[in-house]
Design a protein around this motif. Structure first.
Motif, PDB file in Angstrom:
ATOM      1  N   ARG A 137       0.810  -1.223   0.000  1.00 47.60           N
ATOM      2  CA  ARG A 137       0.000   0.000   0.000  1.00 47.60           C
ATOM      3  C   ARG A 137       0.848   1.279   0.000  1.00 47.60           C
ATOM      4  O   ARG A 137       0.304   2.370  -0.106  1.00 47.60           O
ATOM      5  N   PHE A 138       2.161   1.164   0.132  1.00 41.61           N
ATOM      6  CA  PHE A 138       2.986   2.336   0.401  1.00 41.61           C
ATOM      7  C   PHE A 138       2.861   3.420  -0.666  1.00 41.61           C
ATOM      8  O   PHE A 138       2.724   4.605  -0.340  1.00 41.61           O
ATOM      9  N   GLU A 139       2.934   3.051  -1.933  1.00 39.57           N
ATOM     10  CA  GLU A 139       2.876   4.062  -2.992  1.00 39.57           C
ATOM     11  C   GLU A 139       1.549   4.818  -2.961  1.00 39.57           C
ATOM     12  O   GLU A 139       1.517   6.034  -3.178  1.00 39.57           O
ATOM     13  N   SER A 140       0.475   4.107  -2.684  1.00 40.56           N
ATOM     14  CA  SER A 140      -0.837   4.757  -2.595  1.00 40.56           C
ATOM     15  C   SER A 140      -0.902   5.688  -1.384  1.00 40.56           C
ATOM     16  O   SER A 140      -1.478   6.786  -1.459  1.00 40.56           O
ATOM     17  N   ILE A 141      -0.287   5.278  -0.263  1.00 42.76           N
ATOM     18  CA  ILE A 141      -0.244   6.123   0.934  1.00 42.76           C
ATOM     19  C   ILE A 141       0.542   7.393   0.647  1.00 42.76           C
ATOM     20  O   ILE A 141       0.121   8.509   0.990  1.00 42.76           O
ATOM     21  N   ALA A 142       1.699   7.242  -0.002  1.00 45.46           N
ATOM     22  CA  ALA A 142       2.544   8.398  -0.312  1.00 45.46           C
ATOM     23  C   ALA A 142       1.827   9.359  -1.257  1.00 45.46           C
ATOM     24  O   ALA A 142       1.931  10.585  -1.100  1.00 45.46           O
ATOM     25  N   ALA A 143       1.085   8.814  -2.223  1.00 45.88           N
ATOM     26  CA  ALA A 143       0.368   9.673  -3.174  1.00 45.88           C
ATOM     27  C   ALA A 143      -0.753  10.428  -2.463  1.00 45.88           C
ATOM     28  O   ALA A 143      -1.009  11.604  -2.748  1.00 45.88           O
ATOM     29  N   PHE A 144      -1.436   9.772  -1.535  1.00 41.10           N
ATOM     30  CA  PHE A 144      -2.523  10.425  -0.809  1.00 41.10           C
ATOM     31  C   PHE A 144      -1.975  11.553   0.063  1.00 41.10           C
ATOM     32  O   PHE A 144      -2.526  12.648   0.116  1.00 41.10           O
ATOM     33  N   ALA A 145      -0.856  11.284   0.772  1.00 40.79           N
ATOM     34  CA  ALA A 145      -0.265  12.308   1.645  1.00 40.79           C
ATOM     35  C   ALA A 145       0.285  13.478   0.840  1.00 40.79           C
ATOM     36  O   ALA A 145       0.176  14.634   1.249  1.00 40.79           O
ATOM     37  N   ASP A 146       0.907  13.186  -0.304  1.00 44.72           N
ATOM     38  CA  ASP A 146       1.399  14.210  -1.230  1.00 44.72           C
ATOM     39  C   ASP A 146       2.313  15.230  -0.534  1.00 44.72           C
ATOM     40  O   ASP A 146       2.106  16.439  -0.625  1.00 44.72           O
ATOM     41  N   ILE A 147       3.352  14.710   0.151  1.00 47.94           N
ATOM     42  CA  ILE A 147       4.303  15.618   0.807  1.00 47.94           C
ATOM     43  C   ILE A 147       5.674  15.565   0.134  1.00 47.94           C
ATOM     44  O   ILE A 147       6.642  16.139   0.643  1.00 47.94           O
ATOM     45  N   GLY A 148       5.767  14.875  -1.004  1.00 48.57           N
ATOM     46  CA  GLY A 148       6.975  14.899  -1.819  1.00 48.57           C
ATOM     47  C   GLY A 148       8.204  14.387  -1.115  1.00 48.57           C
ATOM     48  O   GLY A 148       8.176  13.380  -0.390  1.00 48.57           O
ATOM     49  N   GLU A 149       9.307  15.102  -1.276  1.00 48.69           N
ATOM     50  CA  GLU A 149      10.597  14.667  -0.740  1.00 48.69           C
ATOM     51  C   GLU A 149      10.651  14.693   0.781  1.00 48.69           C
ATOM     52  O   GLU A 149      11.550  14.102   1.390  1.00 48.69           O
ATOM     53  N   HIS A 150       9.705  15.359   1.408  1.00 45.80           N
ATOM     54  CA  HIS A 150       9.680  15.399   2.880  1.00 45.80           C
ATOM     55  C   HIS A 150       9.440  14.015   3.472  1.00 45.80           C
ATOM     56  O   HIS A 150       9.695  13.796   4.663  1.00 45.80           O
ATOM     57  N   LEU A 151       8.958  13.086   2.671  1.00 47.80           N
ATOM     58  CA  LEU A 151       8.715  11.726   3.140  1.00 47.80           C
ATOM     59  C   LEU A 151       9.996  11.082   3.670  1.00 47.80           C
ATOM     60  O   LEU A 151       9.938  10.190   4.521  1.00 47.80           O
ATOM     61  N   GLU A 152      11.128  11.542   3.198  1.00 52.41           N
ATOM     62  CA  GLU A 152      12.414  10.975   3.628  1.00 52.41           C
ATOM     63  C   GLU A 152      13.061  11.791   4.757  1.00 52.41           C
ATOM     64  O   GLU A 152      14.201  11.524   5.131  1.00 52.41           O
ATOM     65  N   GLN A 153      12.351  12.767   5.291  1.00 50.47           N
ATOM     66  CA  GLN A 153      12.888  13.612   6.367  1.00 50.47           C
ATOM     67  C   GLN A 153      12.239  13.238   7.701  1.00 50.47           C
ATOM     68  O   GLN A 153      11.127  12.708   7.751  1.00 50.47           O
TER      69      GLN A 153
END
Length: 454
Positions: A137-153
């Protein structure tokens, strides 16, 4: 659609805290009772009890969305934490059927030193997903959150809105049966809040939502039923519009009201340069014409206020100031409000709000911005009149009501003297509005063929 078996059942639920005046009293409470029992003496408790929740009972069924309202400190958050299991009840029982996903305190379920990616896996595991399920589900979660590169911070570098984005995105992907949300959407931006509301509307079709919010309009849009809590007890439990109306009556009667405003426009009833929808001539000759019946003003309707003024008449007029019993959506109208002042007013403000059958606000205005620099002061016994000129929006078929109110003061500090919930009632019989809450007149609508790609 509601199903017979309740998915949440709360019976005589209570949560009590022991409150100590100072830390040493807590130590005394631990040390003294055994000594008292040994000596056969009693010096009393070192604490007093605070009941955050007391005697609360209700059921929530599958397919039902329940809102919870109340002032700060009324027990809303404590109740949700008890339901979610993060607090242990002092009394009563809770029965839950199905997986619960909760969005409670900002950042709960996250580690501030972990990155957004790491926290997705952490939070998802707390909500019942395996690592493999989260990876899928990770890619779908990341797309929903839509926080871009901040996901790695690290989360500690996030704004409150970004934390909510990530938390809601995870919650939306754990296949929960019950969603519990505690005011978290208040810190999100408008676009993300709309995305969340669309998700919740789809989710509640066959699952369950518990939603705590101070935003009455969001509750009306999302919830069929509302519970009003005060001092840890249920005050009212019933249909959203009815309970919210009683709650607002209570709030506005107990505290000063902040009047809402839309814009400043000192030009009275000037329709000369107002846009007119060029399609009205066609629409009004077809079965799409928006015929709106206007019912008579009811001075004895439900309302409240300090009583220093009374709303005596509310009329909908045409551009020539003739009273209307029917109006066609898109036509120019004047809403006239006549008020009798029983006391002297230093700065009266008169306003209105048109609402649909669920109580959701559609449009309105008040006199504050137009007269803030030159208030229309009155003496006791004087009458004042406010008139609002506008083009009647095209309304979807259904029933509508107009709230009318008069206050004395300014935007931030005022006294509410008379509020009428359903001062003027409308009924739209037919309409060209296919979607949305209202249809606005368009100055022009064009569609042209291009000779070549531009």
């Amino acid at each position: 659609m509601y199903f017979d078996t309740p998915v949440i059942e709360v019976q005589q639920l209570g949560k009590c805290y022991q409150v100590y005046a100072k830390p040493s009293d807590r130590l005394k409470q631990i040390v003294w009772p055994p000594i008292q029992r040994l000596l056969g003496q009693s010096i009393g408790s070192q604490f007093h009890e605070f009941h955050a929740v007391q005697g609360v009972s209700f059921q929530v069924h599958k397919g039902e969305s329940l809102g919870i309202i109340g002032r700060n400190g009324s027990g809303k958050s404590s109740l949700l934490q008890l339901i979610c299991g993060t607090l242990h009840p002092s009394a009563g029982q809770i029965s839950i059927k199905g997986r619960v996903a909760a969005l409670l305190e900002l950042g709960s379920g996250f580690n501030s030193d972990f990155t957004g990616r790491e926290n997705v896996f952490l939070n998802a595991s707390l909500l019942g997903l395996s690592r493999l399920e989260t990876q899928i589900r990770f890619e779908s979660i990341a797309a929903f959150a839509d926080i871009g590169e901040h996901l790695e911070q690290p989360i500690r570098t996030y704004s409150s809105g970004m934390v909510v984005r990530l938390a809601f995105a995870v919650m939306a992907h754990v296949d929960a049966d019950i969603l519990v949300i505690d005011e978290a959407l208040a810190v999100g931006d408008a676009l993300f809040t709309q995305k969340c509301m669309r998700f919740l509307r789809d989710f509640k079709q066959d699952k369950t939502v518990l939603f705590v919010s101070h935003d009455i309009e969001s509750l009306k849009a999302l919830c069929q039923r509302v519970i009003w809590l005060d001092k840890g007890r249920i005050v009212h439990d019933g249909p959203t519009k009815e309970v919210c109306q009683r709650y607002l009556d209570f709030l506005f009667s107990a505290t000063p009201v902040v009047a809402t405003s839309v814009r400043r426009d000192a030009k009275a009833h000037s329709f000369d340069d107002a846009p007119r929808d060029g399609r009205l001539d066609f629409i009004n000759q077809s079965n799409l014409r928006n015929d709106i019946q206007v019912f008579q003003f009811d001075p004895k309707g439900a309302g409240f206020g300090a009583g220093g003024a009374h709303i005596r008449r509310v009329l909908l007029l045409d551009a020539q100031a003739q009273s209307l019993s029917w109006v066609v959506g898109g036509e120019r109208v004047i809403l006239s409000i006549l008020v009798e002042c029983d006391v002297a007013f230093s700065s009266p403000i008169i306003g209105f709000m048109v609402k649909d059958r669920t109580g959701q606000a559609l449009f309105g205005d008040n006199t504050w911005l137009s007269y803030m620099d030159a208030p229309v002061a009155t003496v006791s016994g004087q009458w004042i009149k406010a008139e609002f000129a506008f083009e009647m929006p095209r309304l979807p078929a259904g029933d509508y009501s107009t709230v009318v109110a008069v206050v004395d003061g300014n935007q931030a500090d005022n006294v509410h003297h008379h509020w009428l919930h359903d001062a003027l009632h409308f009924r739209s019989d037919c309409s060209s509005v296919a979607s949305g809450l209202v249809g606005l007149p368009m100055r022009t609508v064009t569609l042209s063929r291009l000779s070549e790609k531009e």
